[in-house]
Design an enzyme around this catalytic site. Structure first.
Site, PDB file in Angstrom:
ATOM      1  N   GLN A   1       2.633   1.692   9.239  1.00 54.31           N
ATOM      2  CA  GLN A   1       3.836   2.502   9.020  1.00 54.31           C
ATOM      3  C   GLN A   1       3.566   3.964   9.381  1.00 54.31           C
ATOM      4  O   GLN A   1       4.369   4.617  10.050  1.00 54.31           O
ATOM      5  CB  GLN A   1       4.226   2.382   7.545  1.00 54.31           C
ATOM      6  CG  GLN A   1       5.247   3.366   7.059  1.00 54.31           C
ATOM      7  CD  GLN A   1       5.660   3.079   5.625  1.00 54.31           C
ATOM      8  OE1 GLN A   1       6.375   2.118   5.372  1.00 54.31           O
ATOM      9  NE2 GLN A   1       5.227   3.888   4.682  1.00 54.31           N
TER      10      GLN A   1
ATOM     11  N   MET B   1       9.751   3.701  -2.672  1.00 49.11           N
ATOM     12  CA  MET B   1      10.692   2.670  -3.119  1.00 49.11           C
ATOM     13  C   MET B   1      10.628   2.522  -4.634  1.00 49.11           C
ATOM     14  O   MET B   1      11.098   1.517  -5.186  1.00 49.11           O
ATOM     15  CB  MET B   1      10.382   1.333  -2.435  1.00 49.11           C
ATOM     16  CG  MET B   1      10.571   1.399  -0.925  1.00 49.11           C
ATOM     17  SD  MET B   1      10.956  -0.198  -0.191  1.00 49.11           S
ATOM     18  CE  MET B   1       9.534  -1.152  -0.666  1.00 49.11           C
TER      19      MET B   1
ATOM     20  N   HIS C   1       3.392   4.471  -9.184  1.00 49.74           N
ATOM     21  CA  HIS C   1       2.038   4.376  -9.733  1.00 49.74           C
ATOM     22  C   HIS C   1       1.279   5.633  -9.323  1.00 49.74           C
ATOM     23  O   HIS C   1       1.841   6.531  -8.667  1.00 49.74           O
ATOM     24  CB  HIS C   1       1.350   3.097  -9.241  1.00 49.74           C
ATOM     25  CG  HIS C   1       1.422   2.893  -7.754  1.00 49.74           C
ATOM     26  ND1 HIS C   1       0.793   3.743  -6.862  1.00 49.74           N
ATOM     27  CD2 HIS C   1       2.072   1.970  -7.005  1.00 49.74           C
ATOM     28  CE1 HIS C   1       1.034   3.329  -5.642  1.00 49.74           C
ATOM     29  NE2 HIS C   1       1.820   2.264  -5.688  1.00 49.74           N
TER      30      HIS C   1
ATOM     31  N   GLN D   1      14.517  -3.051   5.362  1.00 45.57           N
ATOM     32  CA  GLN D   1      13.145  -3.352   5.733  1.00 45.57           C
ATOM     33  C   GLN D   1      12.607  -4.645   5.106  1.00 45.57           C
ATOM     34  O   GLN D   1      11.431  -4.956   5.246  1.00 45.57           O
ATOM     35  CB  GLN D   1      12.224  -2.173   5.404  1.00 45.57           C
ATOM     36  CG  GLN D   1      11.997  -1.911   3.932  1.00 45.57           C
ATOM     37  CD  GLN D   1      11.262  -0.600   3.700  1.00 45.57           C
ATOM     38  OE1 GLN D   1      11.773   0.482   3.965  1.00 45.57           O
ATOM     39  NE2 GLN D   1      10.028  -0.701   3.222  1.00 45.57           N
TER      40      GLN D   1
ATOM     41  N   MET E   1      -3.747   0.547  -5.158  1.00 47.11           N
ATOM     42  CA  MET E   1      -2.549   0.543  -6.001  1.00 47.11           C
ATOM     43  C   MET E   1      -1.331   0.149  -5.173  1.00 47.11           C
ATOM     44  O   MET E   1      -1.213   0.545  -4.006  1.00 47.11           O
ATOM     45  CB  MET E   1      -2.334   1.923  -6.606  1.00 47.11           C
ATOM     46  CG  MET E   1      -3.364   2.220  -7.650  1.00 47.11           C
ATOM     47  SD  MET E   1      -2.939   3.706  -8.553  1.00 47.11           S
ATOM     48  CE  MET E   1      -4.301   3.712  -9.716  1.00 47.11           C
TER      49      MET E   1
ATOM     50  N   GLY F   1      -0.799   6.218  -7.100  1.00 46.78           N
ATOM     51  CA  GLY F   1      -0.839   6.478  -5.655  1.00 46.78           C
ATOM     52  C   GLY F   1       0.341   7.358  -5.251  1.00 46.78           C
ATOM     53  O   GLY F   1       0.189   8.369  -4.553  1.00 46.78           O
ATOM     54  N   HIS F   2       1.537   6.966  -5.712  1.00 43.19           N
ATOM     55  CA  HIS F   2       2.724   7.779  -5.418  1.00 43.19           C
ATOM     56  C   HIS F   2       2.568   9.190  -5.983  1.00 43.19           C
ATOM     57  O   HIS F   2       2.920  10.178  -5.332  1.00 43.19           O
ATOM     58  CB  HIS F   2       3.978   7.159  -6.050  1.00 43.19           C
ATOM     59  CG  HIS F   2       4.358   5.807  -5.522  1.00 43.19           C
ATOM     60  ND1 HIS F   2       4.298   4.673  -6.286  1.00 43.19           N
ATOM     61  CD2 HIS F   2       4.840   5.415  -4.318  1.00 43.19           C
ATOM     62  CE1 HIS F   2       4.726   3.629  -5.585  1.00 43.19           C
ATOM     63  NE2 HIS F   2       5.060   4.066  -4.378  1.00 43.19           N
TER      64      HIS F   2
ATOM     65  N   SER G   1       3.036  -1.210  -5.897  1.00 42.16           N
ATOM     66  CA  SER G   1       4.080  -1.667  -6.828  1.00 42.16           C
ATOM     67  C   SER G   1       4.030  -3.194  -6.928  1.00 42.16           C
ATOM     68  O   SER G   1       4.340  -3.773  -7.973  1.00 42.16           O
ATOM     69  CB  SER G   1       5.455  -1.221  -6.340  1.00 42.16           C
ATOM     70  OG  SER G   1       5.460   0.170  -6.117  1.00 42.16           O
ATOM     71  N   ARG G   2       3.646  -3.859  -5.834  1.00 43.31           N
ATOM     72  CA  ARG G   2       3.627  -5.328  -5.814  1.00 43.31           C
ATOM     73  C   ARG G   2       2.468  -5.909  -6.631  1.00 43.31           C
ATOM     74  O   ARG G   2       2.465  -7.110  -6.909  1.00 43.31           O
ATOM     75  CB  ARG G   2       3.571  -5.835  -4.370  1.00 43.31           C
ATOM     76  CG  ARG G   2       4.879  -5.632  -3.621  1.00 43.31           C
ATOM     77  CD  ARG G   2       4.904  -6.338  -2.275  1.00 43.31           C
ATOM     78  NE  ARG G   2       6.239  -6.395  -1.714  1.00 43.31           N
ATOM     79  CZ  ARG G   2       6.700  -5.549  -0.772  1.00 43.31           C
ATOM     80  NH1 ARG G   2       5.930  -4.591  -0.298  1.00 43.31           N
ATOM     81  NH2 ARG G   2       7.929  -5.681  -0.322  1.00 43.31           N
TER      82      ARG G   2
HETATM   83  P1  AMP Z   1       6.272   2.440  -1.365  1.00 40.70           P
HETATM   84  O1  AMP Z   1       6.964   2.870  -2.601  1.00 40.70           O
HETATM   85  O2  AMP Z   1       5.358   1.258  -1.565  1.00 40.70           O
HETATM   86  O3  AMP Z   1       7.194   2.307  -0.179  1.00 40.70           O
HETATM   87  O4  AMP Z   1       5.274   3.634  -0.978  1.00 40.70           O
HETATM   88  C1  AMP Z   1       5.734   4.940  -0.824  1.00 40.70           C
HETATM   89  C2  AMP Z   1       4.637   5.777  -0.226  1.00 40.70           C
HETATM   90  O5  AMP Z   1       3.500   5.739  -1.064  1.00 40.70           O
HETATM   91  C3  AMP Z   1       4.179   5.275   1.148  1.00 40.70           C
HETATM   92  O6  AMP Z   1       3.897   6.391   1.980  1.00 40.70           O
HETATM   93  C4  AMP Z   1       2.917   4.512   0.815  1.00 40.70           C
HETATM   94  O7  AMP Z   1       1.996   4.455   1.884  1.00 40.70           O
HETATM   95  C5  AMP Z   1       2.376   5.345  -0.314  1.00 40.70           C
HETATM   96  N1  AMP Z   1       1.456   4.561  -1.137  1.00 40.70           N
HETATM   97  C6  AMP Z   1       1.721   3.397  -1.779  1.00 40.70           C
HETATM   98  N2  AMP Z   1       0.621   2.950  -2.410  1.00 40.70           N
HETATM   99  C7  AMP Z   1      -0.366   3.860  -2.175  1.00 40.70           C
HETATM  100  C8  AMP Z   1      -1.731   3.972  -2.536  1.00 40.70           C
HETATM  101  N3  AMP Z   1      -2.334   3.043  -3.287  1.00 40.70           N
HETATM  102  N4  AMP Z   1      -2.430   5.037  -2.101  1.00 40.70           N
HETATM  103  C9  AMP Z   1      -1.824   5.981  -1.321  1.00 40.70           C
HETATM  104  N5  AMP Z   1      -0.549   5.937  -0.937  1.00 40.70           N
HETATM  105  C10 AMP Z   1       0.183   4.888  -1.357  1.00 40.70           C
END
Ligand code: AMP
Length: 281
Positions: A153, A30, A34, A61, A184, A36-37, A186-187
């Site tokens: 999820q 989304m 960061h 969602q 990590m 993580g992404h 985004s929030r």
């Molecule tokens: P989001 O943008 O929050 O919907 O996350 C997109 C993808 O990145 C999803 O598969 C999340 O599980 C993964 N994700 C988000 N934060 C992390 C994190 N800190 N470590 C690993 N994967 C992450």
């Protein structure tokens, strides 16, 4: 890197890429990216010749009282970050293209969605499975990477893929954390400095649970109780849930085993954060 916003153009690219014999790996996000992404994208690069990153803040969602309008967005910065990861396509459709007037379909996984985050976010996972199903159809990936941070999820998407005989390999990536342990997200950008300090109680509570199990504790409910008490003792936090569950079935875990997951959702101020860890190993 190509930036594609039209679903039709996305599918045309995927048809060409598949016809050329290349493997496609999708990383759905989304945005407001960061590390993580980015780690998910690097994993995708290792697995496949062509990586597609989707960037779509999926209205379906979000609940009516949730943070859709204020969800952080930074398209230019995100595009630069994705471009630097050797990604082939950034797919960023608009909500109007994904859900044109008259859209009426939902993809629903039952059971796994009725617990944990599903209880406080009714309809959330239906929005997730619906958009992931659409992304799978548009991007036609051989593989897709999801983070273990969103463990529920991940379990739901794995189930959807099995139940619908979908030929997409689901790859789970471990949680990427800040140096002090905060997962990590985004929030995290919503957190005021004092809240950011308080947010560390999530990671510390997971460590407490792991320590209990390393010390011989095998009763999942005792772990849950102590972890919950610890979080309450941090003050000024609002616990949504603390649970010890099987990582795949999400069923309550009375006796700790290799698949037991300690999972929590806690509100710090207005920000709802989630985190989890396997308890053993
Ligand atoms: P989001 O943008 O929050 O919907 O996350 C997109 C993808 O990145 C999803 O598969 C999340 O599980 C993964 N994700 C988000 N934060 C992390 C994190 N800190 N470590 C690993 N994967 C992450």
């Amino acid at each position: 890197m190509e930036i594609i916003d039209s679903p039709r153009a996305m599918t045309a690219w995927s048809d060409r890429t598949r016809a050329a014999g290349r493997t496609i790996c999708l990383v759905p996000t989304m945005g407001f990216l960061h590390d993580g992404h980015l780690a998910l994208m690097r994993r995708a690069r290792e697995m496949a010749g062509k990586v597609v990153v989707s960037l779509f803040v999926n209205p379906m969602q979000f609940g009516p009282a949730e943070d859709l309008a204020r969800y952080p967005r930074a398209f230019e910065r995100d595009a630069e970050l994705v471009g630097a990861e050797g990604v082939a396509v950034l797919f960023a459709p608009t909500a109007e293209e994904m859900y044109p007037a008259g859209f009426q379909t939902r993809v629903v996984v039952s059971g796994l969605t009725d617990t944990l985050c599903g209880l406080s976010r009714p309809g959330h996972f239906d929005g997730v499975t619906t958009v992931v199903a659409k992304l799978f159809h548009l991007v036609k990936p051989h593989l897709a990477v999801f983070g273990q941070k969103d463990f529920q999820q991940l379990a739901i998407i794995k189930k959807m893929v099995i139940d619908l005989n979908w030929d997409v390999g689901i790859i789970a990536h471990p949680i990427v954390r800040e140096r002090d342990g905060l997962a990590m997200s985004s929030r995290n950008s919503y957190l005021e400095p004092a809240e950011r300090r308080k947010a560390l109680c999530l990671y510390n509570s997971l460590q407490l649970g792991r320590k209990m199990v390393a010390g011989g504790e095998r009763d999942g409910h005792r772990v849950r109780e102590e972890v919950q008490q610890y979080i309450v003792s941090c003050g000024d936090v609002d616990i949504d849930y603390v649970a010890v569950v099987d990582a795949e079935t999400l069923a309550d875990c009375r006796t700790i085993n290799d698949r037991s997951l300690l999972a929590l959702a806690v509100k710090i101020g207005r920000t709802r954060l989630i985190d989890n860890t396997l308890l053993a190993g």
